[in-house]
Design a protein around this motif. Structure first.
Motif, PDB file in Angstrom:
ATOM      1  N   ALA A 119       3.376   3.921  49.241  1.00 41.50           N
ATOM      2  CA  ALA A 119       2.111   4.001  49.974  1.00 41.50           C
ATOM      3  C   ALA A 119       1.649   5.451  50.092  1.00 41.50           C
ATOM      4  N   GLY A 120       2.596   6.359  50.340  1.00 41.21           N
ATOM      5  CA  GLY A 120       2.236   7.766  50.420  1.00 41.21           C
ATOM      6  C   GLY A 120       1.745   8.307  49.086  1.00 41.21           C
ATOM      7  N   ARG A 126      -1.810   7.216  48.575  1.00 42.40           N
ATOM      8  CA  ARG A 126      -2.779   8.009  49.343  1.00 42.40           C
ATOM      9  C   ARG A 126      -3.064   9.341  48.667  1.00 42.40           C
TER      10      ARG A 126
END
Length: 402
Positions: free
Chosen positions: A367-368, A371
C-alpha cells in the motif's frame, strides 16, 4: 580496450583483492581484521587482462525471516572498483557474476548489503528492506514510574566470560526478530565485538550482562567545563523479556560519567522510547538499513511465513535476473505457509523485483509503494490483502554491519 572478464577468485588472489578494495575506499590498513572471514570461493573479481580491477565478496550467515523461520543469506560485502577503471561496467559485471552464480548453484535465495551510496544498487534489483534509527538518549534520563524493571542485577563481565554468555544466549532469540543474522565465532570477533578501538574514536567493547540479555557498548571519552561527558556507543542490545530490556537500558543510562547513550543501529520501533518519562528526550534519525535482493523469487517467498491468508497473482519484472520475471501465483494458507508457482491467470499486482525486495521482511508495504506511484493502478483490495499478509508485528532490524 582490453576485454573485461569476471570470475571466482583463487585463494592466492586475496591479497590483490584487499589492495583493490582499500584503493577504492581510500583506506589504509583498516581491513586487516576482515581478512579471516572472506572466502575466495565466495569472492568474484573483474580483470582487465591480468589486472584485478573490481572485487565483490559475500558472507554466508542465515537471515531471520518473519514468522520465526530463517534462510541462507548472501551477505554481500567488500565491493569496490579500482580508481581509474570506473564507468566501464565493472560493478555491473560483478553483480551479474555474483547473482547468476547464486542462482545456478541453488545457493542463498536472498542477498543483502549495506549501500555506500543510495543510487547504486537499485539497478541490480536491490531495494531498502529495513530501516534503522540513529538513537540518542541523555544519561540519567528518568523512566516513567510505571516501568517494570527486572530487579536482578546487570553486571559488567570481562571479555572471555561475556562472550561465553552471549554465544549461548544470542541463538535463543536470534529468530525472534526478522533481519537478524546467525553468527559463527568469526562473525562475533569481526562484525560484533572486535577487540579493538572503534572507527570513530570509541574504546574497546565492554559487556553488560543480565540473566535475560546483554548489551555490548563502547565508551567515548569526553569532558566539558562541568566535568565528565562520556558517550556510550551501543554496539548491540538483546533481551529476552521487556523487564530485562528495561534493566539493561537503565544500567547504561546510569553509568557514571555517561552524558549520553547513542545507538547508531537501533530499530525504528525501539521500545526504549516508550520507557522514558519524557519521550522527547530521545533523539532519532531514521536511515536505510539492509538493502535486499530476491535472488530466486519463488524460493525466497516460500522461505518466510505470512500474517494473513492470501491468494494473488503477481506480474514481476526483473531485467537483471530474468529467471524471476513473469507471472507468479502466491497462495498463503491459514498457517502462513506459502506456495509459489508460475501462473497464466490475470495479475492482481504488477511489481518490479525491487518492490518485492522492499516488502519482503515487512519493512515496507504494498500500500505504501502504491501511494508512491510504484505499483501503477493496482486494485485497492489486492493491495490491502497483500499488505496484511506481508506485514510483521515488529519492524525488521539488523543490528550489525558487514
Amino acid at each position: 580496450m582490453t576485454d573485461l572478464t569476471a570470475r571466482t577468485l583463487q585463494g592466492s588472489e586475496l591479497d590483490d583483492y584487499f589492495d583493490v578494495f582499500r584503493a577504492a575506499f581510500l583506506l589504509d590498513d583498516e581491513l586487516l581484521h576482515f581478512r579471516g572471514v572472506l572466502d575466495a570461493g565466495r569472492s568474484h573479481g573483474v580483470f582487465d587482462g591480468d589486472e584485478l580491477i573490481g572485487v565483490a565478496s559475500r558472507l554466508a550467515p542465515r537471515l531471520a525471516l518473519p514468522g520465526g523461520t530463517s534462510a541462507p543469506l548472501a551477505a554481500v560485502t567488500a565491493v569496490g572498483v579500482k580508481p581509474g577503471h570506473r564507468r566501464r561496467g565493472v560493478l555491473t559485471r560483478l553483480m551479474r557474476a555474483q547473482l547468476h552464480s547464486l542462482h545456478e548453484d541453488g545457493g542463498a535465495p536472498v542477498a543483502a548489503l549495506y549501500a555506500s551510496e543510495g543510487a547504486i544498487y537499485g539497478r541490480f534489483g536491490y531495494a531498502v528492506g529495513t530501516y534503522e534509527a540513529k538513537l540518542s538518549v541523555p544519561g540519567k534520563t528518568p523512566f516513567k514510574s510505571t516501568v517494570d524493571i527486572d530487579p536482578r542485577p546487570v553486571r559488567e563481565l570481562g571479555r572471555e566470560a561475556a562472550l561465553e554468555f552471549v554465544h549461548r544466549f544470542y541463538p535463543t532469540v536470534e529468530r525472534d526478530h526478522a533481519g537478524r543474522l546467525s553468527r559463527d565465532d568469526s562473525a562475533w570477533e569481526v562484525r560484533v565485538a572486535a577487540d579493538r578501538p572503534g572507527d570513530a574514536g570509541e574504546g574497546k567493547p565492554r559487556f553488560a550482562v543480565h540473566p535475560d540479555g546483554y548489551a555490548i557498548y563502547r565508551p567515548e571519552k569526553g569532558w566539558n567545563d562541568r566535568g565528565p561527558d562520556f558517550k556510550l556507543h551501543v554496539q548491540e542490545l538483546v533481551a529476552a523479556t521487556p523487564r530485562a530490556y528495561a534493566a539493561l537500558w537503565r544500567y547504561l543510562l546510569d553509568v557514571d560519567f555517561a552524558g549520553e547513550v547513542r545507538w547508531d543501529k537501533a530499530a525504528v520501533d525501539e521500545p526504549v522510547v516508550h520507557l522514558l518519562a519524557n519521550p522527547r528526550t530521545a533523539g532519532r534519525r531514521v536511515v536505510d538499513g539492509l538493502w535486499l535482493r530476491l535472488v530466486d523469487l519463488d524460493r525466497a517467498l516460500r522461505a518466510r511465513t505470512y500474517s494473513a491468508p492470501l491468494d494473488t497473482v503477481l506480474e514481476v519484472t526483473d531485467a537483471f535476473c530474468p529467471w524471476n520475471a513473469g507471472r507468479w501465483r502466491l497462495r498463503v494458507d491459514d498457517d502462513g505457509n506459502a506456495e509459489v508457482t508460475r501462473s497464466e491467470d490475470a495479475a492482481a499486482l504488477d511489481v518490479d523485483i525491487t518492490d518485492l525486495a522492499s516488502v519482503y521482511l515487512g519493512g515496507n508495504t504494498f500500500a505504501g509503494l502504491a501511494r508512491a506511484g510504484r505499483l501503477g493502478d493496482a486494485d485497492p483490495d489486492a493491495l490491502r490483502r497483500a499488505s496484511r499478509a506481508f506485514a510483521t508485528d515488529v519492524a525488521p532490524h539488523c543490528q550489525e554491519g558487514f
